[in-house]
Design an enzyme around this catalytic site. Structure first.
Site, PDB file in Angstrom:
ATOM      1  N   ASN A   1      66.851  43.497  19.033  1.00  0.00           N
ATOM      2  CA  ASN A   1      67.707  42.735  19.320  1.00  0.00           C
ATOM      3  C   ASN A   1      67.256  41.043  19.464  1.00  0.00           C
ATOM      4  O   ASN A   1      65.817  40.247  19.368  1.00  0.00           O
ATOM      5  CB  ASN A   1      67.535  43.256  21.441  1.00  0.00           C
TER       6      ASN A   1
ATOM      7  N   SER B   1      58.995  35.379  24.423  1.00  0.00           N
ATOM      8  CA  SER B   1      60.992  36.296  23.873  1.00  0.00           C
ATOM      9  C   SER B   1      61.061  35.328  22.553  1.00  0.00           C
ATOM     10  O   SER B   1      60.831  33.739  22.749  1.00  0.00           O
ATOM     11  CB  SER B   1      62.172  35.519  24.861  1.00  0.00           C
TER      12      SER B   1
ATOM     13  N   ASN C   1      63.867  34.995  20.444  1.00  0.00           N
ATOM     14  CA  ASN C   1      64.911  34.540  20.094  1.00  0.00           C
ATOM     15  C   ASN C   1      65.304  33.281  20.617  1.00  0.00           C
ATOM     16  O   ASN C   1      66.877  33.074  20.621  1.00  0.00           O
ATOM     17  CB  ASN C   1      66.329  36.208  20.882  1.00  0.00           C
ATOM     18  N   THR C   2      64.868  32.899  21.272  1.00  0.00           N
ATOM     19  CA  THR C   2      64.561  30.910  21.657  1.00  0.00           C
ATOM     20  C   THR C   2      63.057  30.448  20.460  1.00  0.00           C
ATOM     21  O   THR C   2      63.272  31.175  20.985  1.00  0.00           O
ATOM     22  CB  THR C   2      64.461  30.617  22.752  1.00  0.00           C
TER      23      THR C   2
ATOM     24  N   LYS D   1      54.420  36.122  31.367  1.00  0.00           N
ATOM     25  CA  LYS D   1      55.567  37.347  30.558  1.00  0.00           C
ATOM     26  C   LYS D   1      54.124  37.028  29.127  1.00  0.00           C
ATOM     27  O   LYS D   1      55.312  35.844  28.741  1.00  0.00           O
ATOM     28  CB  LYS D   1      56.915  37.975  30.717  1.00  0.00           C
TER      29      LYS D   1
ATOM     30  N   ASN E   1      56.155  41.442  26.127  1.00  0.00           N
ATOM     31  CA  ASN E   1      58.011  41.430  25.690  1.00  0.00           C
ATOM     32  C   ASN E   1      57.988  42.196  24.658  1.00  0.00           C
ATOM     33  O   ASN E   1      57.064  42.970  24.313  1.00  0.00           O
ATOM     34  CB  ASN E   1      58.398  39.647  25.846  1.00  0.00           C
TER      35      ASN E   1
HETATM   36  C1  LIG Z   1      68.958  43.397  25.321  1.00  0.00           C
HETATM   37  C2  LIG Z   1      67.224  43.101  25.739  1.00  0.00           C
HETATM   38  C3  LIG Z   1      67.010  41.678  26.065  1.00  0.00           C
HETATM   39  C4  LIG Z   1      66.036  41.515  26.434  1.00  0.00           C
HETATM   40  N1  LIG Z   1      65.732  40.455  27.741  1.00  0.00           N
HETATM   41  C5  LIG Z   1      64.532  40.098  28.287  1.00  0.00           C
HETATM   42  C6  LIG Z   1      64.962  39.002  29.102  1.00  0.00           C
HETATM   43  O1  LIG Z   1      66.323  37.873  28.574  1.00  0.00           O
HETATM   44  N2  LIG Z   1      63.908  38.183  29.299  1.00  0.00           N
HETATM   45  C7  LIG Z   1      62.199  39.442  28.913  1.00  0.00           C
HETATM   46  O2  LIG Z   1      61.523  38.260  29.598  1.00  0.00           O
HETATM   47  N3  LIG Z   1      62.764  40.243  28.531  1.00  0.00           N
HETATM   48  C8  LIG Z   1      63.589  40.781  27.781  1.00  0.00           C
HETATM   49  N4  LIG Z   1      63.466  42.274  27.026  1.00  0.00           N
HETATM   50  C9  LIG Z   1      62.740  42.204  27.329  1.00  0.00           C
HETATM   51  C10 LIG Z   1      62.242  43.679  28.448  1.00  0.00           C
HETATM   52  O3  LIG Z   1      62.608  42.922  29.849  1.00  0.00           O
HETATM   53  C11 LIG Z   1      61.127  44.703  28.175  1.00  0.00           C
HETATM   54  O4  LIG Z   1      60.172  43.821  28.756  1.00  0.00           O
HETATM   55  C12 LIG Z   1      60.301  44.685  26.677  1.00  0.00           C
HETATM   56  O5  LIG Z   1      62.388  45.643  25.816  1.00  0.00           O
HETATM   57  C13 LIG Z   1      59.192  45.878  26.117  1.00  0.00           C
HETATM   58  O6  LIG Z   1      60.678  46.679  27.077  1.00  0.00           O
HETATM   59  P1  LIG Z   1      60.620  48.156  26.969  1.00  0.00           P
HETATM   60  O7  LIG Z   1      59.654  49.106  25.099  1.00  0.00           O
HETATM   61  O8  LIG Z   1      61.012  49.266  28.172  1.00  0.00           O
HETATM   62  O9  LIG Z   1      62.359  47.998  26.107  1.00  0.00           O
HETATM   63  C14 LIG Z   1      64.828  42.209  26.469  1.00  0.00           C
HETATM   64  C15 LIG Z   1      65.496  43.725  25.970  1.00  0.00           C
HETATM   65  C16 LIG Z   1      66.138  43.991  25.727  1.00  0.00           C
HETATM   66  C17 LIG Z   1      66.182  45.434  24.627  1.00  0.00           C
END
Ligand SMILES: Cc1cc2nc3c(=O)[nH]c(=O)nc-3n(C[C@H](O)[C@H](O)[C@H](O)COP(=O)(O)O)c2cc1C
Length: 312
Positions: free
Chosen positions: A76, A145, A147-148, A188, A217
């Site tokens: 993403n 993140s 993405n910023t 985080k 993350n």
């Molecule tokens: C579509 C999407 C959007 C996310 N947006 C955020 C966010 O805004 N802030 C954040 O700290 N993590 C964000 N994450 C990261 C998740 O909270 C998580 O830490 C990461 O996906 C790893 O866990 P997973 O393998 O269970 O997905 C996002 C993940 C996904 C897939």
């Protein structure tokens, strides 16, 4: 099982908060705090809303979310699309109104607007913190993140110290003013930090007495994927989540646990799909776990299934 009572053997007490179970929803799913009622009904012990930024922002152009089913993964580049701190804080306050006993713990994950330069980032985190202080139970500072643009540079220790120490000061000030307990403050981190960077984060967390770390993350890495390289290339930039992250996230939890002898509470995030995955993270040292990509692939029963495996 009722959704408003602590589940037998699953309840956890952490940061002075009572979690009915240790399975939470990671940040970025309910960015705007719109679905808490439904998420509570699905059995989550806690939900991390956000990432919230001071001003509303649209995020990146679509498409910005891609499935990699062969890898049980997602990529993403959402870019902190959210309604902004003021609107989200009001929504949360309304949600809490008239409810005496709320079993769901709500965390506020906070970030900076894309247009804010890094040397002013500390102010954005403060604005979000002030707006959300009353209606959230704990805070997570998101500097990880991908993405910023430039955000992850804030993981460097001096930049991080400035943001976190300022929030601790504001936390004390607001607690004294409102007679509410100071809010637990967590950080985080990215799974892509090297050993030295991790050591610096750990040292800082201990030095300033952070309440916990969320590890981890999404990753900018693309290693060991089954999805064909041309498809990965066509998708482009973004954070990788899901099964490919599992091992690294567990290793980070284990590393931090070892280095700190368990003195920093950890929330594990990365590649958790099953009860066994959650157990692995807890055995590595996590007190709580969060799902995100697993919620997409396994579906809404994921919480009940994990809780069943974690139960007595
Ligand atoms: C579509 C999407 C959007 C996310 N947006 C955020 C966010 O805004 N802030 C954040 O700290 N993590 C964000 N994450 C990261 C998740 O909270 C998580 O830490 C990461 O996906 C790893 O866990 P997973 O393998 O269970 O997905 C996002 C993940 C996904 C897939």
């Amino acid at each position: 099982m009722t959704t408003d009572s602590p589940q037998q053997g699953l309840a956890r007490e952490l940061f002075g908060l009572a979690f009915r179970n240790p399975v939470g929803l990671g940040a970025g799913f309910d960015k705007n705090a719109l679905y808490l009622e439904e998420l509570e009904a699905l059995g989550f012990g806690f939900v991390e809303i956000g990432t919230v930024t001071p001003l509303p922002q649209a995020g990146n152009e679509q498409p910005r979310l891609f499935r990699l089913p062969m890898d049980q993964a997602l990529i993403n580049r959402m870019g902190f699309n959210n309604d902004g701190a003021t609107v989200i804080a009001e929504r949360l306050k309304k949600w809490r109104e008239g409810r005496t006993k709320i079993p769901l713990i709500v965390g506020g994950n906070i970030g900076k607007n894309k247009s804010t330069p890094n040397d002013m980032a500390w102010k954005d985190y403060e604005l979000c913190f002030r707006a959300l202080f009353e209606p959230v139970d704990y805070f997570v500072v998101n500097v990880s993140s991908p993405n910023t643009p430039g955000l992850r540079e804030l993981q460097e220790k001096d930049a991080l110290r400035r943001i976190l120490v300022n929030l601790q000061t504001v936390n004390k000030e607001l607690a004294a003013k409102t007679k509410i307990n100071p809010r637990p403050l967590l950080l985080k981190i990215a799974p892509d930090l090297n050993g030295q960077q991790l050591d610096e984060v750990i040292a800082l967390a201990l030095e300033i007495g952070l309440d916990g770390l969320v590890a981890a993350n999404t990753s900018i890495g693309r290693e060991k994927l089954l999805t064909p390289p041309h498809r990965i290339e066509a998708i482009g930039a973004g954070g990788l989540s899901g099964a490919p992250l599992k091992e690294r996230a567990t290793a980070i939890v284990q590393y931090i646990q070892g280095k700190t002898r368990g003195s920093i509470p950890l929330i594990a995030s990365g590649g958790i799909f099953t009860g066994a995955d959650a157990k692995e993270k807890i055995q590595a040292g996590a007190s709580l776990v969060q799902v995100w990509t697993g919620f997409i692939y396994v579906g809404p029963m994921i919480v009940a299934r994990i809780c069943e495996k974690l139960g007595p």
